[in-house]
Write an enzyme that holds these catalytic residues in place. Structure first.
Site, PDB file in Angstrom:
ATOM      1  N   ARG A  70      -3.792 -10.079   4.605  1.00  0.00           N
ATOM      2  CA  ARG A  70      -4.043 -10.141   3.167  1.00  0.00           C
ATOM      3  C   ARG A  70      -2.784  -9.644   2.461  1.00  0.00           C
ATOM      4  NH1 ARG A  70      -6.032  -6.787  -0.779  1.00  0.00           N
ATOM      5  NH2 ARG A  70      -7.414  -7.733  -2.328  1.00  0.00           N
TER       6      ARG A  70
ATOM      7  N   LYS B 170       0.817  -1.214   0.000  1.00  0.00           N
ATOM      8  CA  LYS B 170       0.000   0.000   0.000  1.00  0.00           C
ATOM      9  C   LYS B 170       0.851   1.265   0.000  1.00  0.00           C
ATOM     10  CE  LYS B 170      -4.412  -1.843   1.152  1.00  0.00           C
ATOM     11  NZ  LYS B 170      -5.524  -2.079   2.069  1.00  0.00           N
TER      12      LYS B 170
HETATM   13  C1  8Y7 Z   1      -8.072  -4.520   1.292  1.00  0.00           C
HETATM   14  C2  8Y7 Z   1      -9.057  -5.357   0.747  1.00  0.00           C
HETATM   15  C3  8Y7 Z   1      -8.121  -4.198  -0.832  1.00  0.00           C
HETATM   16  C4  8Y7 Z   1      -7.880  -4.540   2.699  1.00  0.00           C
HETATM   17  C5  8Y7 Z   1      -9.619  -6.196   2.797  1.00  0.00           C
HETATM   18  C6  8Y7 Z   1      -5.189  -3.522  -2.170  1.00  0.00           C
HETATM   19  C7  8Y7 Z   1      -9.979  -5.770  -1.523  1.00  0.00           C
HETATM   20  C8  8Y7 Z   1      -6.373  -2.684  -2.309  1.00  0.00           C
HETATM   21  N1  8Y7 Z   1      -7.486  -3.819   0.278  1.00  0.00           N
HETATM   22  N2  8Y7 Z   1      -9.825  -6.195   1.482  1.00  0.00           N
HETATM   23  N3  8Y7 Z   1      -9.076  -5.133  -0.582  1.00  0.00           N
HETATM   24  N4  8Y7 Z   1      -8.682  -5.414   3.406  1.00  0.00           N
HETATM   25  N5  8Y7 Z   1     -10.360  -7.006   3.574  1.00  0.00           N
HETATM   26  O1  8Y7 Z   1      -4.153  -2.943  -1.789  1.00  0.00           O
HETATM   27  O2  8Y7 Z   1      -7.084  -3.821   3.285  1.00  0.00           O
HETATM   28  O3  8Y7 Z   1      -5.190  -4.706  -2.456  1.00  0.00           O
HETATM   29  S1  8Y7 Z   1      -7.849  -3.621  -2.451  1.00  0.00           S
END
Ligand code: 8Y7
Length: 278
Positions: free
Chosen positions: A256, A221
């Protein structure tokens, strides 16, 4: 703490990694590498081999300024992939979507989890998720992806994120979603400045008092890039794994991540230090 995916249980006494698979042409983190069906399939299989506990599959980029995707297009991107992968890998597949039609279709072809950055606030998503009867991640976001980074503001970021999540949990449970199927996520980077993200990470433990598994996404990020003097997304691995370690030491149960192998390794070390009590 554990999650139940049908007959399969996922033990959360040790931190787990959720591998990211973006079937999108425009995600900031991997910019279209897995829009091709076979590349996507191979990447998912590789993440499973590397120790991912869950694979999170998404068909719409949520980065600021990304193109909106129609229901049909999102279905085309994720459904055949989930249908093909679900029977062949022995870990659950999560569908990263806010669209009720996509939730239903994904679960019908074998997805075992829903990851919704809108925390089921889109019209009829709550009903769809309730019918799906699978574990679901409720994430905090201030504003909406297109504009959320314009001028995020909080009086007390931790209290406000926690209050939002508590309220969403209450609404979801009132709609019939089982407490045991709910996970929470502070939504790093979703309507948050660097300082907001740092404070949330530093005080992540405060979210654990809700008694629900905590998911975090910090991988690649922009806050990581900023801390490292403006490094681009493809050079944020070390920063990302450092943040993952801090997150699990502060109570995160699921991380994640795009880079599964390094993340699995650092979390093994962190978990050993914690003696299974991170
Ligand atoms: C997150 C996410 C994204 C997160 C959860 C990226 C879909 C942006 N970020 N889902 N999604 N938590 N639960 O950096 O922080 O992948 S998208």
């Amino acid at each position: 703490m554990q999650l139940q995916f049908g007959k399969r249980a996922l033990d959360l006494s040790l931190p787990k990694v959720m591998g990211v698979l973006n079937r999108t042409p425009d995600s900031f983190s991997d910019g279209g590498a897995f829009i091709d069906f076979d590349s996507a399939l191979r990447h998912a299989e590789q993440m499973a081999r590397e120790g991912a506990a869950i694979i999170d599959i998404g068909g719409e980029s949520t980065r600021p300024g990304a193109q909106a995707v129609s229901v049909e297009q999102e279905l085309e991107r994720v459904i055949p992939l989930i249908e093909r992968l679900a029977p062949e890998i022995d870990i659950p597949i999560s569908v990263d979507t806010s669209k009720p039609e996509v939730m239903r279709a994904a679960v019908a072809v074998g997805a075992g989890m829903i990851n919704d950055i809108y925390a089921l606030r889109q019209p009829v998503a709550l009903e769809a998720a309730c019918d799906c009867d699978v574990p679901m991640v409720l994430m905090h976001m201030q504003g909406e992806p297109r504009t959320m980074q314009k001028s995020p503001h909080y009086d007390n970021v931790v209290a406000e994120v926690k209050q939002f999540l508590e309220e969403r949990v209450r609404v979801c449970e009132a709609a019939g979603i089982l407490h045991t199927n709910i996970l929470i996520d502070p939504g790093f980077g979703f309507g948050k400045t660097l300082e907001h993200n740092l404070e949330l990470l530093r005080r992540l433990r405060e979210l654990t008092t809700l008694g629900l598994p905590v998911v975090v996404g910090l991988s690649r990020k922009s806050s990581i890039g900023t801390l490292l003097g403006g490094l681009p997304a493809d050079q944020r691995l070390h920063g990302s794994v450092a943040a993952a370690v801090v997150a699990v030491m502060n109570g995160a149960n699921i991380v994640r991540a795009h880079d599964v192998k390094p993340t699995v390794e650092v979390l093994k070390v962190a978990a050993a230090v914690c003696g299974g009590e991170c």
